[in-house]
Design an enzyme around this catalytic site. Structure first.
Site, PDB file in Angstrom:
ATOM      1  N   GLU A  68       0.833  -1.208   0.000  1.00 26.99           N
ATOM      2  CA  GLU A  68       0.000   0.000   0.000  1.00 26.99           C
ATOM      3  C   GLU A  68       0.871   1.263   0.000  1.00 26.99           C
ATOM      4  O   GLU A  68       1.845   1.352   0.750  1.00 26.99           O
ATOM      5  CB  GLU A  68      -0.874  -0.035   1.253  1.00 26.99           C
ATOM      6  CG  GLU A  68      -1.710   1.194   1.520  1.00 26.99           C
ATOM      7  CD  GLU A  68      -2.415   1.135   2.864  1.00 26.99           C
ATOM      8  OE1 GLU A  68      -3.456   1.804   3.007  1.00 26.99           O
ATOM      9  OE2 GLU A  68      -1.941   0.414   3.770  1.00 26.99           O
ATOM     10  N   LYS A  86      -9.513   2.314  -1.519  1.00 27.77           N
ATOM     11  CA  LYS A  86      -9.611   1.718  -0.193  1.00 27.77           C
ATOM     12  C   LYS A  86     -10.970   2.053   0.385  1.00 27.77           C
ATOM     13  O   LYS A  86     -11.378   3.218   0.415  1.00 27.77           O
ATOM     14  CB  LYS A  86      -8.488   2.263   0.704  1.00 27.77           C
ATOM     15  CG  LYS A  86      -8.393   1.599   2.077  1.00 27.77           C
ATOM     16  CD  LYS A  86      -7.152   2.098   2.813  1.00 27.77           C
ATOM     17  CE  LYS A  86      -6.938   1.372   4.135  1.00 27.77           C
ATOM     18  NZ  LYS A  86      -5.686   1.799   4.804  1.00 27.77           N
ATOM     19  N   CYS A 105      -5.295  -3.043   2.873  1.00 27.37           N
ATOM     20  CA  CYS A 105      -4.954  -3.031   4.298  1.00 27.37           C
ATOM     21  C   CYS A 105      -6.149  -3.287   5.220  1.00 27.37           C
ATOM     22  O   CYS A 105      -6.587  -4.428   5.351  1.00 27.37           O
ATOM     23  CB  CYS A 105      -4.238  -1.732   4.644  1.00 27.37           C
ATOM     24  SG  CYS A 105      -3.203  -1.855   6.141  1.00 27.37           S
TER      25      CYS A 105
END
Length: 248
Positions: A41, A101, A133
């Site tokens: 990321e 995200k 994540c």
């Protein structure tokens, strides 16, 4: 498909240095036969709140990666800052596909908004179910990607060292419960747990990394996903009509 996870040690706010190291490790990966290269990321900048290192379409910061992709015929996966979005990308010779995200974590919310949709990205290597994540902790994300036709899952992260066991367990769980290969690439360095892994649709790790900077590779059998789903038809046996939440 030969997949690689490039577990990079990210230098905060040092885009040029991160790019140079990323390309060097990418060359190592393709030299060993990789055609899918996954980075952590925000691997070019880290969570750099001190400077404005965001990019906008057509994302000129990715031009060196575009040149690499064109030269080697591979695909790269990572994320960049686009205004108030942590925007995941899949970059190949046909262009770029994007997935934001969905769940910013903690202090990230002061700087990032969550994405508003979840769908696989169509690429030359198949339909990729990309999550970033903290999204890993929400099984609904991977399940929607799997049910929407993803050929394999990819998670890119900066998961902290204090939660390494969570990372390892959740990465395998997302593969097992959706019966799908999972490429999970985390950052290296003392503050991160590393542990990048390439996991097959049975949940077996094909390659794993420790905590340091390194490249891992494995051959991923996408056809094996369908065979496993025939042996244990868990997705077909779902009963979504009784899963709806009801207050008691």
């Amino acid at each position: 498909m030969i997949a690689s996870c490039i577990q990079l040690s990210i230098r905060l706010c040092k885009r040029r240095e991160n790019l140079t190291r990323a390309l060097a490790l990418a060359a190592e990966a393709v030299g060993e036969g990789a055609d899918v290269l996954v980075f952590p990321e925000l691997f070019l900048t880290g969570f750099c709140y001190e400077e404005d290192l965001s990019d906008r379409p057509p994302y000129p910061s990715l031009d060196p990666l575009r040149s690499f992709v064109e030269e080697y015929g591979c695909m790269m996966v990572g994320s960049i800052v686009d205004g108030r979005l942590n925007r995941g990308f899949c970059l190949d010779e046909s262009g770029i596909g994007l997935q934001e995200k969905i769940h910013p974590f903690g202090p990230e919310k002061d700087h990032f908004d969550g994405g508003g949709s979840i769908s696989p990205i169509k690429t030359s290597k198949g339909r990729i179910g990309l999550s970033i994540c903290y999204d890993l902790r929400f099984p609904e994300v991977a399940r929607k990607l799997a049910l929407s036709g993803a050929d394999f899952l990819v998670t890119i992260a900066q998961f902290p060292a204090s939660r390494g066991y969570h990372w390892q367990t959740l990465c395998r769980a997302r593969a097992i419960e959706n019966q799908i290969p999972h490429l999970a690439c985390n950052a290296a360095g003392p503050e991160f747990c590393g542990g990048s892994a390439i996991i097959d649709a049975w949940g077996t790790p094909l390659a794993e990394a420790g905590s340091g900077e390194r490249v891992i590779l494995a051959e991923v059998d996408l056809a094996g996903r369908d065979l496993i789903r025939e042996q244990i038809p868990a997705l077909k046996d779902r009963r979504p009509e009784i899963y709806r939440f009801q207050k008691v």
